[in-house]
Design a protein around this motif. Structure first.
Motif, mmCIF file in Angstrom:
data_model
loop_
_atom_site.group_PDB
_atom_site.id
_atom_site.type_symbol
_atom_site.label_atom_id
_atom_site.label_comp_id
_atom_site.label_asym_id
_atom_site.label_seq_id
_atom_site.Cartn_x
_atom_site.Cartn_y
_atom_site.Cartn_z
ATOM 1 N N ARG A 184 -31.360 -39.972 27.443
ATOM 2 C CA ARG A 184 -31.304 -38.704 28.163
ATOM 3 C C ARG A 184 -32.467 -37.845 27.650
ATOM 4 O O ARG A 184 -33.000 -38.099 26.572
ATOM 5 C CB ARG A 184 -29.963 -38.000 27.904
ATOM 6 N N PRO A 185 -32.843 -36.805 28.398
ATOM 7 C CA PRO A 185 -33.983 -35.979 27.974
ATOM 8 C C PRO A 185 -33.754 -35.323 26.609
ATOM 9 O O PRO A 185 -32.623 -35.128 26.176
ATOM 10 C CB PRO A 185 -34.080 -34.908 29.064
ATOM 11 N N VAL A 186 -34.855 -34.958 25.975
ATOM 12 C CA VAL A 186 -34.800 -34.267 24.689
ATOM 13 C C VAL A 186 -33.979 -32.988 24.846
ATOM 14 O O VAL A 186 -34.144 -32.243 25.806
ATOM 15 C CB VAL A 186 -36.222 -33.915 24.184
ATOM 16 N N SER A 187 -33.097 -32.789 23.894
ATOM 17 C CA SER A 187 -32.316 -31.558 23.789
ATOM 18 C C SER A 187 -32.440 -31.106 22.346
ATOM 19 O O SER A 187 -32.047 -31.844 21.433
ATOM 20 C CB SER A 187 -30.853 -31.819 24.152
ATOM 21 N N ALA A 211 -33.972 -33.987 19.722
ATOM 22 C CA ALA A 211 -34.026 -35.426 19.973
ATOM 23 C C ALA A 211 -33.595 -35.819 21.382
ATOM 24 O O ALA A 211 -32.804 -35.120 22.010
ATOM 25 C CB ALA A 211 -33.130 -36.160 18.970
ATOM 26 N N ARG A 212 -34.115 -36.978 21.797
ATOM 27 C CA ARG A 212 -33.523 -37.648 22.951
ATOM 28 C C ARG A 212 -32.183 -38.191 22.472
ATOM 29 O O ARG A 212 -31.978 -38.390 21.273
ATOM 30 C CB ARG A 212 -34.381 -38.839 23.405
ATOM 31 N N TRP A 213 -31.300 -38.485 23.423
ATOM 32 C CA TRP A 213 -29.982 -38.983 23.041
ATOM 33 C C TRP A 213 -29.423 -39.843 24.155
ATOM 34 O O TRP A 213 -29.849 -39.765 25.300
ATOM 35 C CB TRP A 213 -29.055 -37.821 22.710
ATOM 36 N N ARG A 214 -28.500 -40.725 23.769
ATOM 37 C CA ARG A 214 -27.805 -41.556 24.753
ATOM 38 C C ARG A 214 -26.407 -41.857 24.230
ATOM 39 O O ARG A 214 -26.161 -41.893 23.029
ATOM 40 C CB ARG A 214 -28.570 -42.843 25.044
#
Length: 171
Positions: free
Chosen positions: A154-157, A160-163
């Motif tokens: 998923r986009p950077v928040s 960091a990016r995350w999934r």
């Protein structure tokens, strides 16, 4: 349910080591209305009860006070209380929310794991203090539920990016 960095770091034992607001929102939306089970150190790192959820704190400390939470002495007791609260409140899930020792103990009794992977390495990034790591997920015991897992980041928040990956126990 937990979030971990690339090396399975969950936190410091006293708090989070990253800032990923979108994952915080994911955690909140997943757990609101459901009982959350956690160890004493996780409870203390929160600074109080998570709102709109039955909070159940596991500790071996006699007389421990956790305002806004039910205090129990074992994971087994926490699960029993969590299931009772879920039935009473019509909640679909009882969540185990930390810390490392509670996750490791719960691995033998839970049916699914919801794991957020963060595209960062807190130790390589300069954190020099103690860390708590997530238990290893044995692919012989657990399978990825592709329908409930992210195929890509998923986009950077924040930092960091995350999934999110949902693992289900193999039967």
């Amino acid at each position: 349910m937990w979030a971990q960095d690339r090396t399975r770091v969950l936190g410091s034992g006293h708090g989070m080591l990253w800032h990923v607001p979108a994952d915080y929102r994911h955690f909140r939306s997943s757990t609101v209305g459901c009982p959350v089970l956690m160890g004493r150190a996780s409870w203390e790192s929160l600074g109080g009860a998570l709102p709109d959820r039955a909070n159940i704190v596991i500790t071996r400390t006699p007389g421990y006070s956790a305002p806004g939470a039910l205090v129990v002495g074992s994971l087994e007791e926490a699960i029993d209380e969590g299931v009772s609260a879920a039935r009473r409140d019509g909640a679909p899930t009882v969540w185990v929310t930390g810390g490392g020792r509670v996750y490791a103990e719960a691995m033998s009794v839970v049916d699914e794991l919801v794991v957020t992977d963060l595209d960062l390495d807190v130790v390589a990034g300069g954190w020099g203090g103690p860390v708590v790591r997530a238990p290893r997920i044995d692919p012989e015991l657990w399978a990825v539920d592709e329908t409930r897992s992210d195929g890509d980041w998923r986009p950077v928040s924040g930092e960091a990016r995350w999934r999110v990956t949902t693992w289900i126990r193999r039967r």
